[in-house]
Design a protein around this motif. Structure first.
Motif, mmCIF file in Angstrom:
data_model
loop_
_atom_site.group_PDB
_atom_site.id
_atom_site.type_symbol
_atom_site.label_atom_id
_atom_site.label_comp_id
_atom_site.label_asym_id
_atom_site.label_seq_id
_atom_site.Cartn_x
_atom_site.Cartn_y
_atom_site.Cartn_z
ATOM 1 N N THR A 1 10.554 2.100 1.649
ATOM 2 C CA THR A 1 10.524 0.828 0.732
ATOM 3 C C THR A 1 11.535 -0.033 0.440
ATOM 4 O OG1 THR A 1 8.277 0.140 -0.999
ATOM 5 C CG2 THR A 1 9.031 2.031 -1.240
ATOM 6 N N GLN B 1 7.118 10.000 3.271
ATOM 7 C CA GLN B 1 6.821 8.963 3.473
ATOM 8 C C GLN B 1 7.956 7.599 3.966
ATOM 9 O OE1 GLN B 1 4.569 8.106 1.085
ATOM 10 N NE2 GLN B 1 3.559 10.596 1.817
ATOM 11 N N LYS C 1 -1.008 9.300 -6.865
ATOM 12 C CA LYS C 1 0.104 8.718 -6.730
ATOM 13 C C LYS C 1 0.585 7.814 -8.025
ATOM 14 C CE LYS C 1 1.080 8.775 -1.593
ATOM 15 N NZ LYS C 1 2.554 9.208 -2.322
ATOM 16 N N SER C 2 -0.833 7.548 -8.447
ATOM 17 C CA SER C 2 -0.627 6.574 -10.492
ATOM 18 C C SER C 2 -0.512 6.959 -11.396
ATOM 19 C CB SER C 2 -1.875 5.311 -10.032
ATOM 20 O OG SER C 2 -3.011 6.731 -10.326
ATOM 21 N N ARG D 1 -0.038 -3.589 -6.292
ATOM 22 C CA ARG D 1 0.786 -2.730 -5.250
ATOM 23 C C ARG D 1 -1.217 -1.315 -5.413
ATOM 24 N NH1 ARG D 1 6.000 -0.037 -6.770
ATOM 25 N NH2 ARG D 1 7.067 -2.381 -7.895
ATOM 26 N N MET E 1 -2.232 1.895 -4.417
ATOM 27 C CA MET E 1 -2.514 3.366 -4.451
ATOM 28 C C MET E 1 -3.146 4.836 -4.491
ATOM 29 S SD MET E 1 0.541 3.953 -8.204
ATOM 30 C CE MET E 1 1.339 3.304 -6.420
ATOM 31 N N THR E 2 -2.894 5.873 -4.391
ATOM 32 C CA THR E 2 -4.466 6.505 -4.717
ATOM 33 C C THR E 2 -4.149 7.019 -6.407
ATOM 34 O OG1 THR E 2 -2.755 8.395 -4.774
ATOM 35 C CG2 THR E 2 -3.844 7.679 -2.690
ATOM 36 N N PHE F 1 1.221 -0.706 0.031
ATOM 37 C CA PHE F 1 0.011 0.114 -0.104
ATOM 38 C C PHE F 1 0.320 1.201 0.159
ATOM 39 C CE2 PHE F 1 -2.849 2.622 2.559
ATOM 40 C CZ PHE F 1 -3.548 3.125 1.668
ATOM 41 N N ASP F 2 0.783 1.603 -0.981
ATOM 42 C CA ASP F 2 1.307 2.822 -1.427
ATOM 43 C C ASP F 2 1.126 4.533 -0.614
ATOM 44 O OD1 ASP F 2 3.985 4.462 -2.042
ATOM 45 O OD2 ASP F 2 3.606 4.834 -3.782
ATOM 46 N N GLY F 3 -0.136 4.423 -0.262
ATOM 47 C CA GLY F 3 -0.947 5.281 0.480
ATOM 48 C C GLY F 3 -0.862 5.920 1.675
#
Length: 227
Positions: free
Chosen positions: A179, A176, A195-196, A189, A191-192, A13-15
């Motif tokens: 990672t 952030q 971000k994508s 992945r 992400m929002t 999760f990149d959010g």
């Protein structure tokens, strides 16, 4: 996050970039606060609970019972315990000795070197390795040491100044989490949409499209939603 993991699907999760609220970062920040000011009860209790001291809840309760007056602090109870000729008193005196040593190092070492030494000498860096997602936790702590080195280059030279800097970053920054992923890692992945943008994934799923739009933020009668 939980649904893919239950199916043994690797996921990231990149959010959630809430770096300064990660447990390992908060824990180490409390250690720094205690070194700078040993009178803070919250920082003192946290330090006693974790490496390198690892006091049990029972021991912490025994310390608190040494001084039960309404306006007394945990620090005062700790100081009173240090005066005792007992096993608990000896353990508390060792904590005070370590604090004195770390305060000396805070006066002697450059900030970046101090943070890295404390991460290792406290054991918190090594404890992080055996926690779930240990590599990420260690990377987060290394980022903190790197942040100290950068702060030092910008004229932040003392532990007190660094703690104020961290508080400002926590309140206003957008740091952030670390990672260890590369672009070629085979996983899902999350992400929002923001971000994508521009990443051009071959397969994408957009969640939540079944929900109705909220028109409370539309201009009067217009077809455009604005943010």
């Amino acid at each position: 996050m939980n649904a893919p993991k239950k199916k043994n699907i690797p996921v990231f999760f990149d959010g959630a970039g809430d770096y300064y609220h990660q447990p390992e970062v908060q824990q180490f920040k409390l250690l720094l606060e205690w070194i700078e000011n040993p009178y803070q009860d919250l920082a003192l209790v946290s330090v006693l609970q974790h490496s390198p001291f690892s006091f049990s809840d029972e021991r912490l309760s025994q310390i608190r019972l040494r001084m039960m007056e309404k306006d007394s602090s945990f620090f005062e109870a700790f100081e009173k315990t240090c005066e005792e000729n007992s096993e608990l008193g000896e353990a508390c005196r060792r904590v005070k000795e370590k604090h004195a040593r770390w305060q000396e190092l805070a006066d002697e070492l450059q900030l970046g070197d101090l943070i890295w030494l404390l991460l290792q000498d406290s054991g918190l860096y090594w404890v992080a390795a055996v926690e779930p997602d240990g590599e990420i936790r260690q990377a987060n702590l290394r980022m903190l040491a790197q942040e100290a080195a950068r702060a030092e280059q910008n004229g932040i030279l003392t532990l007190d100044a660094f703690l104020h800097y961290l508080s400002e970053q926590q309140q206003y920054g957008d740091q952030q989490n670390a990672t260890l992923l590369g672009d070629a890692d085979d996983l899902v992945r999350i992400m929002t949409i923001h971000k994508s943008k521009g990443l051009e994934f071959p397969i994408c799923f957009v969640a939540g499209l079944s929900r109705a739009f909220s028109f409370r933020r539309c201009d009067a009668g217009g077809p455009v939603l604005y943010d």
